[in-house]
Design an enzyme around this catalytic site. Structure first.
Site, mmCIF file in Angstrom:
data_model
loop_
_atom_site.group_PDB
_atom_site.id
_atom_site.type_symbol
_atom_site.label_atom_id
_atom_site.label_comp_id
_atom_site.label_asym_id
_atom_site.label_seq_id
_atom_site.Cartn_x
_atom_site.Cartn_y
_atom_site.Cartn_z
ATOM 1 N N LYS A 224 0.685 -1.163 0.028
ATOM 2 C CA LYS A 224 0.071 0.023 -0.082
ATOM 3 C C LYS A 224 0.921 1.425 0.082
ATOM 4 O O LYS A 224 0.457 2.147 -0.602
ATOM 5 C CB LYS A 224 -1.080 0.021 1.340
ATOM 6 C CG LYS A 224 -0.290 -0.087 2.577
ATOM 7 C CD LYS A 224 -1.584 -0.160 3.389
ATOM 8 C CE LYS A 224 -1.080 0.024 4.959
ATOM 9 N NZ LYS A 224 -0.258 -1.053 5.314
ATOM 10 N N GLU B 161 -1.181 6.958 5.904
ATOM 11 C CA GLU B 161 -1.141 6.535 7.177
ATOM 12 C C GLU B 161 -1.181 7.765 8.322
ATOM 13 O O GLU B 161 -0.470 7.992 9.378
ATOM 14 C CB GLU B 161 0.021 5.990 7.683
ATOM 15 C CG GLU B 161 0.160 4.531 6.846
ATOM 16 C CD GLU B 161 -0.506 3.257 7.423
ATOM 17 O OE1 GLU B 161 -1.230 3.617 8.420
ATOM 18 O OE2 GLU B 161 -0.136 2.362 7.096
#
Length: 281
Positions: free
Chosen positions: A48, A168
């Site tokens: 990712k 994130e």
């Protein structure tokens, strides 16, 4: 809705010269429409973070192509394509360069040659959009984690991007800070129709998305609505992800004989189901 970003048979390896090396991203395809919130989830090493770098041109695929607004991303249009994206990263402290909040939001605008009068307007508008106008003259490093990320979002919004990428962005925040950031993003989508890509390992954050892409070992393992992805249940745990608290509690309650209509992905759904079940008795 029009397509804003897509990957077409994208493959990338950090060691392409090694014949037996594993691809960090392996033949990945997906498309994101304007106004969507897409969550890309997966354990560490799932691919990712590499996808995030491929989307903003920090890396280029060895096979396939990335398209921004329908045009293949390449070195010739890299900076123009990046101007359509706003990025918010994991550690907010690493993003600040200005002495005050307004200086920091203005930094990218100055680098892009925005006239002073327009720059002042954009800074005020962006800080108002994330409810940080009262902190305009504060030093960024004196803010809470959630406030810092909201300022980082304001800095991205000031450039008027079509796409906001959260890499994130909530992983280092406490629950209050995480809630502040996610509520801000939800409000922005409702207000200006912002397209959002959330790259995360937090499935509770992924629940807010319209669609979830689940990565595993560089491949797209599954794609669908949050409820469809969470229905994989224990398979997600096997592949290194932690199911939302409400989902795990629903399962435990059912195992103890508590009647429920199903396993729920939000605490509100679970509470409503428990209330309805007991009320009907």
């Amino acid at each position: 809705m029009s397509e804003i970003l897509s990957l077409h048979q994208v493959t990338f390896s950090y060691t392409p010269e090694v014949a037996e090396s594993r691809n960090a991203v392996d033949d990945v395809n997906f498309a994101i429409q304007e106004g969507e919130w897409i969550a890309i989830v997966g354990h560490n090493g799932s691919g990712k973070s590499t996808i995030a770098k491929l989307m903003n041109g920090l890396l280029f695929p060895q096979q396939g192509e990335v398209r921004i607004l329908g045009k293949p991303l390449n070195e010739d249009n890299l900076w123009q394509s990046r101007s359509q994206m706003g990025m918010v990263f994991q550690n907010p402290d690493n993003q600040f360069v200005g002495a005050t909040v307004q200086d920091d939001v203005a930094f990218a605008l100055e680098n892009n040659g925005i006239p002073f009068e327009e720059m002042v307007t954009r800074v005020h508008q962006a800080l108002a959009q994330v409810n940080m106008s009262d902190f305009m003259n504060h030093e960024p490093h004196h803010l809470s984690g959630g406030q810092k990320q909201r300022v980082a979002i304001a800095g991205a919004l000031a450039l008027k991007p079509k796409l906001l990428i959260l890499d994130e962005a909530t992983s280092m925040l406490d629950p209050q800070g995480r809630m502040e950031v996610l509520q801000t993003v939800q409000a922005l989508r409702a207000e200006i129709g912002l397209t959002v890509i959330s790259i995360t390992h937090d499935l509770e954050e992924a629940m807010l998305a319209n669609r979830v892409l689940f990565m595993n070992d560089g491949k797209k393992f599954a794609e669908g609505l949050p409820s469809e992805i969470f229905s994989l249940g224990d398979k997600l745990v096997e592949l290194g992800l932690d199911l939302p608290f409400a989902w795990k509690l629903s399962k435990l309650l059912q195992q103890e004989g508590v009647p429920l209509l199903g396993q729920h992905i939000t605490e509100e759904e679970l509470v409503n189901d428990l209330w309805t079940s007991n009320f009907n008795k």
